[in-house]
Design an enzyme around this catalytic site. Structure first.
Site, mmCIF file in Angstrom:
data_model
loop_
_atom_site.group_PDB
_atom_site.id
_atom_site.type_symbol
_atom_site.label_atom_id
_atom_site.label_comp_id
_atom_site.label_asym_id
_atom_site.label_seq_id
_atom_site.Cartn_x
_atom_site.Cartn_y
_atom_site.Cartn_z
ATOM 1 N N THR A 85 5.051 3.603 18.236
ATOM 2 C CA THR A 85 4.826 4.977 18.687
ATOM 3 C C THR A 85 3.343 5.245 18.887
ATOM 4 O O THR A 85 2.930 5.839 19.878
ATOM 5 C CB THR A 85 5.376 5.977 17.627
ATOM 6 O OG1 THR A 85 6.686 5.574 17.264
ATOM 7 C CG2 THR A 85 5.403 7.388 18.159
ATOM 8 N N CYS A 125 -2.199 9.418 -1.387
ATOM 9 C CA CYS A 125 -2.393 9.559 0.060
ATOM 10 C C CYS A 125 -3.387 10.665 0.393
ATOM 11 O O CYS A 125 -4.004 10.669 1.431
ATOM 12 C CB CYS A 125 -1.063 9.936 0.705
ATOM 13 S SG CYS A 125 -0.462 8.646 1.761
ATOM 14 N N ARG A 175 0.390 10.160 14.175
ATOM 15 C CA ARG A 175 1.454 9.683 13.299
ATOM 16 C C ARG A 175 2.460 8.873 14.085
ATOM 17 O O ARG A 175 2.433 8.817 15.297
ATOM 18 C CB ARG A 175 2.171 10.879 12.643
ATOM 19 C CG ARG A 175 1.435 11.563 11.486
ATOM 20 C CD ARG A 175 1.446 10.769 10.190
ATOM 21 N NE ARG A 175 2.726 10.125 9.892
ATOM 22 C CZ ARG A 175 3.766 10.711 9.381
ATOM 23 N NH1 ARG A 175 3.747 11.984 9.084
ATOM 24 N NH2 ARG A 175 4.873 10.030 9.137
ATOM 25 N N SER A 231 -5.152 8.417 8.453
ATOM 26 C CA SER A 231 -5.645 8.101 7.107
ATOM 27 C C SER A 231 -6.953 8.832 6.805
ATOM 28 O O SER A 231 -7.946 8.677 7.517
ATOM 29 C CB SER A 231 -5.854 6.582 7.013
ATOM 30 O OG SER A 231 -6.825 6.264 6.048
ATOM 31 N N LEU A 232 -6.952 9.603 5.708
ATOM 32 C CA LEU A 232 -8.177 10.293 5.280
ATOM 33 C C LEU A 232 -9.251 9.274 4.911
ATOM 34 O O LEU A 232 -10.434 9.502 5.127
ATOM 35 C CB LEU A 232 -7.886 11.173 4.056
ATOM 36 C CG LEU A 232 -6.888 12.317 4.218
ATOM 37 C CD1 LEU A 232 -6.736 13.063 2.902
ATOM 38 C CD2 LEU A 232 -7.325 13.283 5.306
ATOM 39 N N ARG A 233 -8.809 8.138 4.337
ATOM 40 C CA ARG A 233 -9.747 7.087 3.932
ATOM 41 C C ARG A 233 -10.509 6.542 5.135
ATOM 42 O O ARG A 233 -11.732 6.394 5.102
ATOM 43 C CB ARG A 233 -8.951 5.954 3.241
ATOM 44 C CG ARG A 233 -9.718 4.666 2.998
ATOM 45 C CD ARG A 233 -8.773 3.552 2.547
ATOM 46 N NE ARG A 233 -7.742 3.244 3.519
ATOM 47 C CZ ARG A 233 -7.946 2.481 4.604
ATOM 48 N NH1 ARG A 233 -9.129 1.959 4.852
ATOM 49 N NH2 ARG A 233 -6.947 2.236 5.438
ATOM 50 N N LYS A 289 0.819 -1.221 0.000
ATOM 51 C CA LYS A 289 0.000 0.000 0.000
ATOM 52 C C LYS A 289 0.853 1.272 0.000
ATOM 53 O O LYS A 289 0.358 2.341 -0.310
ATOM 54 C CB LYS A 289 -1.005 0.001 1.154
ATOM 55 C CG LYS A 289 -0.440 0.240 2.525
ATOM 56 C CD LYS A 289 -1.580 0.447 3.530
ATOM 57 C CE LYS A 289 -1.008 0.638 4.928
ATOM 58 N NZ LYS A 289 -2.079 0.855 5.907
ATOM 59 N N ASP A 290 2.156 1.167 0.335
ATOM 60 C CA ASP A 290 3.044 2.343 0.294
ATOM 61 C C ASP A 290 3.571 2.634 -1.106
ATOM 62 O O ASP A 290 4.162 3.679 -1.350
ATOM 63 C CB ASP A 290 4.260 2.141 1.219
ATOM 64 C CG ASP A 290 3.887 2.146 2.698
ATOM 65 O OD1 ASP A 290 2.820 2.702 3.036
ATOM 66 O OD2 ASP A 290 4.662 1.591 3.506
ATOM 67 N N ASN A 293 5.313 5.221 13.838
ATOM 68 C CA ASN A 293 5.187 3.803 13.515
ATOM 69 C C ASN A 293 4.252 3.130 14.526
ATOM 70 O O ASN A 293 3.757 3.783 15.446
ATOM 71 C CB ASN A 293 6.563 3.118 13.450
ATOM 72 C CG ASN A 293 7.327 3.242 14.753
ATOM 73 O OD1 ASN A 293 6.735 3.155 15.836
ATOM 74 N ND2 ASN A 293 8.626 3.433 14.669
ATOM 75 N N THR A 351 -6.341 8.484 13.823
ATOM 76 C CA THR A 351 -5.980 7.844 12.555
ATOM 77 C C THR A 351 -5.296 8.874 11.678
ATOM 78 O O THR A 351 -5.672 10.040 11.680
ATOM 79 C CB THR A 351 -7.190 7.262 11.796
ATOM 80 O OG1 THR A 351 -6.741 6.820 10.502
ATOM 81 C CG2 THR A 351 -8.315 8.257 11.602
#
Length: 360
Positions: A171, A260, A166, A146-148, A97-98, A168, A144
């Site tokens: 974190t 993104c 944000r 993620s906009l999705r 997905k990246d 990883n 989250t």
């Protein structure tokens, strides 16, 4: 010992082994994913010497800005691809997905591995144990980046508030557990499972609540397109079902020109030789959306066809041992579904979402 672009080493018994250097991001999850790919390759090719090279990417360095605001399509891949280009590494392991749907010239995805659970998962703050998104109290804050995810969940659970988080996996879990800022965070189930943190999953979000990102849950091995022996070597890692599902998803996203910074979501299924693709686009707050499902017949998905063009990439994927016709159908399905949504006004929704996100 160097020979051409390749490196060889000789052990104490005089046996010469080819060295294959695998590039990866430094995060614990990226290392776990890379180690699993390396272990599989080692099993298949015992005479190859594997070296893992860890790197930090732009996306790992910029942690105070929402991913969707950085405006860089290859946030987690650029440095790795630079190393691949300079022959500093031979393969790179990514979360699919990246990877942008159009790769830089000279690169290809030589393997897409069997997909882990692609769905999103809810991880609750320990004090909310036993609850679900439905039963969390009014104005509970959900983290989250993620906009999705935010667009779909705002529409589905209007009583909740959504805020960027944000970092990883380690974190983000730390931010959730050690502060009172978030009632829950949304993460990919695949990452949690690979880290061995399945017990933290409070709820798996089904497609009716939240469809997933293109390629989510699948690992990809990127190689230099001209390295035919390496392409051949990693091609055994391809999982035919995952390849076809992800080609359809990537073709859908590529036709929509989504990245993104826009909320695009998918859900795919392969059953009884039919590939089903559901795709959707959303406004930032989820109030405006378009969603459709299409299907195509995929026969003999796992069979190799003689005469498959070695150089043929489909949305960045080279899969020479999987039926070319099946891959073409999967790609066409993604493009056709995107065209259907575009004919119904998807471009307008995405343009507004992009402008609003840029203005935030």
């Amino acid at each position: 010992m160097e020979e051409g672009p390749y490196k060889y080493i000789r052990d104490g018994n005089g046996k010469v082994s080819r060295v294959v250097r695998i590039g990866t991001r430094q995060s614990q999850l990226a290392r776990i994913q890379t180690d699993s790919v390396a272990a599989t390759l080692k099993e298949l090719y015992s005479d190859v010497h594997l070296e893992i090279v860890g790197m930090t990417t732009i996306g790992d360095k910029i942690l105070d800005t929402a991913l969707s605001k950085i405006g860089e399509k290859s946030l987690f891949t650029k440095e790795l691809e630079n190393a691949l280009e300079k022959n500093e590494v031979d393969l790179v392991v990514h979360s699919l997905k990246d990877l942008p749907t159009t790769l830089p010239p000279g690169f290809t995805i030589g393997a897409v591995l069997k997909r882990e659970n692609p769905h999103d998962a809810v991880v609750l703050h320990p004090k909310h144990k036993g609850k679900t998104l439905e039963t969390l109290s009014e104005h509970s804050v959900i983290g989250t980046s993620s906009l999705r995810r935010a667009a779909q969940l705002k529409k589905r659970f209007p009583h909740l508030d959504f805020k960027d988080i944000r970092g990883n996996l380690n974190t983000r879990l730390k931010k959730l557990d050690e502060k009172d800022d978030f009632a829950a965070i949304i993460l990919a189930a695949a990452g949690l499972r690979r880290m061995g943190w399945e017990n933290r999953i409070s709820q798996i979000l089904m497609p009716e609540d939240c469809m997933y990102a293109v390629g989510q849950g699948a690992l990809a091995v990127e190689v230099r397109a001209r390295d035919e022996d390496l392409l051949e070597m990693v091609s055994v890692l391809h999982d035919p079902d995952t390849v076809l599902r992800c080609i359809a998803e990537r073709a859908f996203l590529r036709r929509l020109e989504g990245g993104c910074s826009v909320p695009v979501a998918v859900h795919t299924e392969l059953k009884d030789s039919q590939l089903y693709l559901t795709g959707a686009v959303y406004s930032l707050d989820g109030s405006d959306s378009l969603k459709e499902t299409m299907q195509t017949s995929i026969t003999a998905a796992g069979k190799s066809l003689e005469g498959v063009d070695e150089r043929l990439q489909r949305v960045g994927v080279t899969a020479t041992k999987i039926s070319g016709e099946a891959q073409d159908r999967a790609e066409r399905l993604g493009t056709d579904l995107a065209n259907l949504l575009l004919s119904k006004g998807a471009k307008e929704i995405l343009t507004v979402a992009r402008q609003l996100n840029d203005a935030r």
